[in-house]
Motif scaffolding. Structure first.
Motif, PDB file in Angstrom:
ATOM      1  N   VAL A 156     -34.003  11.320  35.901  1.00 34.87           N
ATOM      2  CA  VAL A 156     -34.150  11.887  37.240  1.00 34.87           C
ATOM      3  C   VAL A 156     -35.172  11.131  38.093  1.00 34.87           C
ATOM      4  CG1 VAL A 156     -34.870  13.933  38.543  1.00 34.87           C
ATOM      5  CG2 VAL A 156     -33.253  14.161  36.642  1.00 34.87           C
ATOM      6  N   PRO A 157     -36.369  10.789  37.584  1.00 35.49           N
ATOM      7  CA  PRO A 157     -37.310  10.006  38.414  1.00 35.49           C
ATOM      8  C   PRO A 157     -36.713   8.674  38.865  1.00 35.49           C
ATOM      9  CG  PRO A 157     -38.439  10.909  36.509  1.00 35.49           C
ATOM     10  CD  PRO A 157     -36.981  11.151  36.285  1.00 35.49           C
ATOM     11  N   MET A 158     -35.949   8.013  38.003  1.00 33.34           N
ATOM     12  CA  MET A 158     -35.323   6.736  38.360  1.00 33.34           C
ATOM     13  C   MET A 158     -34.256   6.948  39.425  1.00 33.34           C
ATOM     14  SD  MET A 158     -34.934   5.287  34.447  1.00 33.34           S
ATOM     15  CE  MET A 158     -34.038   3.837  34.952  1.00 33.34           C
ATOM     16  N   MET A 159     -33.494   8.047  39.317  1.00 31.79           N
ATOM     17  CA  MET A 159     -32.437   8.325  40.294  1.00 31.79           C
ATOM     18  C   MET A 159     -33.019   8.622  41.668  1.00 31.79           C
ATOM     19  SD  MET A 159     -29.981  10.616  37.777  1.00 31.79           S
ATOM     20  CE  MET A 159     -28.528  10.711  38.819  1.00 31.79           C
ATOM     21  N   VAL A 160     -34.109   9.372  41.708  1.00 30.18           N
ATOM     22  CA  VAL A 160     -34.763   9.680  42.989  1.00 30.18           C
ATOM     23  C   VAL A 160     -35.326   8.407  43.612  1.00 30.18           C
ATOM     24  CG1 VAL A 160     -36.672  10.927  44.071  1.00 30.18           C
ATOM     25  CG2 VAL A 160     -35.270  12.060  42.333  1.00 30.18           C
ATOM     26  N   GLN A 161     -35.933   7.560  42.806  1.00 32.16           N
ATOM     27  CA  GLN A 161     -36.497   6.303  43.294  1.00 32.16           C
ATOM     28  C   GLN A 161     -35.407   5.388  43.854  1.00 32.16           C
ATOM     29  OE1 GLN A 161     -38.652   4.117  40.314  1.00 32.16           O
ATOM     30  NE2 GLN A 161     -39.473   2.625  41.765  1.00 32.16           N
ATOM     31  N   ALA A 162     -34.197   5.458  43.286  1.00 30.99           N
ATOM     32  CA  ALA A 162     -33.090   4.626  43.753  1.00 30.99           C
ATOM     33  C   ALA A 162     -32.457   5.155  45.032  1.00 30.99           C
ATOM     34  CB  ALA A 162     -32.033   4.513  42.662  1.00 30.99           C
ATOM     35  N   GLY A 163     -32.885   6.338  45.501  1.00 28.88           N
ATOM     36  CA  GLY A 163     -32.369   6.881  46.750  1.00 28.88           C
ATOM     37  C   GLY A 163     -31.433   8.056  46.613  1.00 28.88           C
ATOM     38  N   HIS A 164     -31.201   8.541  45.390  1.00 28.88           N
ATOM     39  CA  HIS A 164     -30.332   9.701  45.193  1.00 28.88           C
ATOM     40  C   HIS A 164     -31.056  10.984  45.587  1.00 28.88           C
ATOM     41  CE1 HIS A 164     -27.092   7.576  43.183  1.00 28.88           C
ATOM     42  NE2 HIS A 164     -27.966   6.993  42.382  1.00 28.88           N
ATOM     43  N   ASP A 165     -30.309  11.929  46.097  1.00 28.36           N
ATOM     44  CA  ASP A 165     -30.853  13.260  46.377  1.00 28.36           C
ATOM     45  C   ASP A 165     -31.296  13.905  45.068  1.00 28.36           C
ATOM     46  OD1 ASP A 165     -31.009  15.770  48.225  1.00 28.36           O
ATOM     47  OD2 ASP A 165     -29.838  16.416  46.488  1.00 28.36           O
ATOM     48  N   LYS A 166     -32.499  14.487  45.051  1.00 31.75           N
ATOM     49  CA  LYS A 166     -33.035  15.021  43.804  1.00 31.75           C
ATOM     50  C   LYS A 166     -32.202  16.181  43.281  1.00 31.75           C
ATOM     51  CE  LYS A 166     -37.275  16.478  41.481  1.00 31.75           C
ATOM     52  NZ  LYS A 166     -38.714  16.812  41.611  1.00 31.75           N
ATOM     53  N   GLY A 167     -31.751  17.062  44.167  1.00 31.98           N
ATOM     54  CA  GLY A 167     -30.947  18.196  43.727  1.00 31.98           C
ATOM     55  C   GLY A 167     -29.654  17.756  43.067  1.00 31.98           C
ATOM     56  N   LYS A 168     -28.979  16.760  43.664  1.00 37.31           N
ATOM     57  CA  LYS A 168     -27.733  16.259  43.080  1.00 37.31           C
ATOM     58  C   LYS A 168     -27.997  15.556  41.745  1.00 37.31           C
ATOM     59  CE  LYS A 168     -25.624  15.586  47.633  1.00 37.31           C
ATOM     60  NZ  LYS A 168     -25.183  14.578  48.635  1.00 37.31           N
ATOM     61  N   SER A 169     -29.120  14.840  41.669  1.00 35.49           N
ATOM     62  CA  SER A 169     -29.466  14.133  40.427  1.00 35.49           C
ATOM     63  C   SER A 169     -29.706  15.118  39.292  1.00 35.49           C
ATOM     64  CB  SER A 169     -30.708  13.264  40.649  1.00 35.49           C
ATOM     65  OG  SER A 169     -30.513  12.348  41.706  1.00 35.49           O
ATOM     66  N   VAL A 170     -30.510  16.148  39.574  1.00 29.08           N
ATOM     67  CA  VAL A 170     -30.793  17.166  38.555  1.00 29.08           C
ATOM     68  C   VAL A 170     -29.517  17.918  38.204  1.00 29.08           C
ATOM     69  CG1 VAL A 170     -32.133  19.229  38.016  1.00 29.08           C
ATOM     70  CG2 VAL A 170     -33.191  17.373  39.301  1.00 29.08           C
ATOM     71  N   GLY A 171     -28.694  18.204  39.210  1.00 28.84           N
ATOM     72  CA  GLY A 171     -27.436  18.911  38.972  1.00 28.84           C
ATOM     73  C   GLY A 171     -26.501  18.132  38.067  1.00 28.84           C
ATOM     74  N   LEU A 172     -26.428  16.804  38.271  1.00 31.30           N
ATOM     75  CA  LEU A 172     -25.573  15.981  37.415  1.00 31.30           C
ATOM     76  C   LEU A 172     -26.095  15.954  35.987  1.00 31.30           C
ATOM     77  CD1 LEU A 172     -23.231  13.976  37.050  1.00 31.30           C
ATOM     78  CD2 LEU A 172     -24.878  12.153  37.525  1.00 31.30           C
ATOM     79  N   VAL A 173     -27.418  15.778  35.826  1.00 32.96           N
ATOM     80  CA  VAL A 173     -27.991  15.741  34.477  1.00 32.96           C
ATOM     81  C   VAL A 173     -27.741  17.061  33.750  1.00 32.96           C
ATOM     82  CG1 VAL A 173     -30.174  15.698  33.211  1.00 32.96           C
ATOM     83  CG2 VAL A 173     -29.726  13.981  34.969  1.00 32.96           C
ATOM     84  N   ALA A 174     -27.935  18.177  34.442  1.00 37.36           N
ATOM     85  CA  ALA A 174     -27.695  19.488  33.838  1.00 37.36           C
ATOM     86  C   ALA A 174     -26.230  19.638  33.434  1.00 37.36           C
ATOM     87  CB  ALA A 174     -28.097  20.595  34.808  1.00 37.36           C
ATOM     88  N   SER A 175     -25.324  19.225  34.324  1.00 41.69           N
ATOM     89  CA  SER A 175     -23.889  19.357  34.050  1.00 41.69           C
ATOM     90  C   SER A 175     -23.444  18.456  32.910  1.00 41.69           C
ATOM     91  CB  SER A 175     -23.084  19.020  35.315  1.00 41.69           C
ATOM     92  OG  SER A 175     -23.466  19.847  36.387  1.00 41.69           O
ATOM     93  N   ALA A 176     -23.982  17.222  32.871  1.00 38.25           N
ATOM     94  CA  ALA A 176     -23.619  16.305  31.797  1.00 38.25           C
ATOM     95  C   ALA A 176     -24.146  16.788  30.451  1.00 38.25           C
ATOM     96  CB  ALA A 176     -24.160  14.904  32.109  1.00 38.25           C
ATOM     97  N   SER A 177     -25.283  17.476  30.467  1.00 39.24           N
ATOM     98  CA  SER A 177     -25.897  17.939  29.214  1.00 39.24           C
ATOM     99  C   SER A 177     -25.042  18.966  28.494  1.00 39.24           C
ATOM    100  CB  SER A 177     -27.286  18.515  29.488  1.00 39.24           C
ATOM    101  OG  SER A 177     -28.131  17.535  30.052  1.00 39.24           O
TER     102      SER A 177
END
Length: 426
Positions: free
Chosen positions: A123-144
């Motif tokens: 998630v920190p890497m995704m936010v740094q790359a410009g991704h929306d934090k909510g979408k990044s966390v949502g994807l990680v949660a869904s993939a888990s």
């Protein structure tokens, strides 16, 4: 009347704030009183015999393997491999999360463990790359939540023990649907990130890819050993759990050398605590399951669902809708332990393959891990990434819709599950 006693006693105990295990015991007592043969000795005897199972030994060992995976560096190297392979494409970090989740699911079988590892790393890497934090966390949660679907899976072990289904067949049947959910998430992620202004990572060199592959080879060996061992009958699911735990400990301590003596103590204590909760819940559920059989509750449920019994797809749809609703208020383990013994005889009576039903049932319960307000994985990812629950729920919504669409596809076309399962089980 028996169904009313079963449901009302269970809901009343839960409404009073009782832990699920104690609520199940209260439910069992209520059923015994209803059937006019209450005997505390029978209750205690069934409670003890519920834990006297060789199969249940798989739970503590898979729990241990999951804890070691995070502490011993296996998760980190799997993520590094996925980054090297596809981190440079547009939205590549999201695909890394999905690929890593599929691989990690074959190591731990725990959605919460995968969510903690991927959330902290990606998630920190995704936010740094410009991704929306909510979408990044949502994807990680869904993939888990792929974790309980691709073997090894603690959820399949719980269902197999309480509903008397072949755990090995459930394991093999979960591989293809788990990968399909990963593909569905990848499509959803591609749609979600189209409008984002992203900073692309540089493409990894051939040398960097080979290095990542070489360093992760030991970690990748674990799912290969487990799946091939089960397919060719080299060991049972319980023996596979022991192999997974010993292998993970050896790789972490001897090969990667990232586990100290203090880490050993902590992972064993954490695994023991989680196992004690789960096994006590299983013991209580098996008492209820025995009384459900004595009270002939499945036959009464069949009578209630008789309008749908002639249409297997419609019956599956109604059951899946019920499980989705239950999943918003109850965690995966108690839902499996409570509904599994009731619903499996119903689907068998309707001519539905119980292994096929078991896979869809576990997929549905896995999706329940990201449905508010109780979703366990939502809480884990929110805590690990320091994100508000509102943001996580908003971010997870498009991916949860994609998972539900895959589930609907599996209901409409059962061969998507049964054909790969038959081939893998040969």
């Amino acid at each position: 009347m028996t169904i009313l006693v079963f449901v009302s006693s269970l809901l009343a105990a839960m409404a009073l704030g009782m832990p699920i295990a104690y609520a199940l015991i209260v439910c069992a007592v209520a059923l015994m009183v209803q059937l006019n043969f209450f005997d505390a000795q029978i209750l205690a005897q069934n409670l003890l015999s519920g834990t006297d199972s060789f199969t249940l030994l798989a739970i503590p060992f898979f729990m241990l393997a999951g804890e070691v995976m995070n502490v011993g560096g296996l998760s980190k190297r799997i993520v590094a491999l996925a980054l090297a392979m596809c981190g440079h494409v547009r939205g590549g970090l999201g695909y890394v999360a999905i690929i890593a989740a599929c691989i990690l699911s074959a190591l731990s079988g725990s959605a919460a463990a995968d969510a903690a590892a991927l959330g902290a790393l990606l998630v920190p890497m995704m936010v740094q790359a410009g991704h929306d934090k909510g979408k990044s966390v949502g994807l990680v949660a869904s993939a888990s939540v792929i974790g309980p679907i691709i073997p090894p899976s603690i959820a399949f072990i719980l269902l197999g023990v309480t509903a008397n289904l072949s755990i090995s067949k459930l394991f093999m049947a979960g591989i293809a649907p788990g990968l399909m959910i990963g593909i569905g998430l990848a499509v959803a992620w591609w749609i979600v990130v189209r409008g984002e202004d992203l900073e692309l990572r540089p493409r990894a060199s051939r040398a960097e890819r080979l290095k990542a592959l070489r360093e992760s080879a030991w970690a990748l060996g674990l799912p290969i050993i487990i799946i091939f061992g089960l397919k060719f009958g080299l060991f049972t699911p319980t023996e596979a759990a022991v192999v997974a735990a010993v292998y993970a400990l050896f790789i972490s301590a001897v090969v990667y050398r990232e586990m100290s003596l203090r880490d050993f103590y902590e992972v064993f204590v954490t695994s023991a605590k989680i196992t004690s909760v789960v096994v006590f819940m299983v013991a209580a559920a098996l008492v209820s399951a025995w009384l459900i059989t004595i009270a002939n509750l499945p036959a009464q449920v069949v009578d209630l669902l008789s309008p749908f019994m002639d249409s297997p797809r419609l019956l599956m749809l109604m059951i899946m809708i019920l499980v989705v609703v239950v999943g918003t208020a109850m965690d995966m383990a108690p839902t499996i332990l409570i509904l599994g013994p009731v619903l499996v005889p119903v689907v068998v009576a309707a001519g539905i393959d119980p292994i096929y039903f078991g896979v869809l049932f576990v997929i549905n319960n896995s999706i329940g891990l990201i449905t508010p307000p109780v979703g366990t994985v939502l809480n884990v990812t929110a805590g690990v990434t320091r994100t508000s629950m509102e943001t996580v729920i908003r971010g997870v919504t498009p991916f949860m819709i994609a998972q539900l669409l895959v589930l609907a596809l599996l209901i409409l076309f059962p061969p998507l599950v049964t054909v790969p399962a038959d081939w893998l089980s040969r």
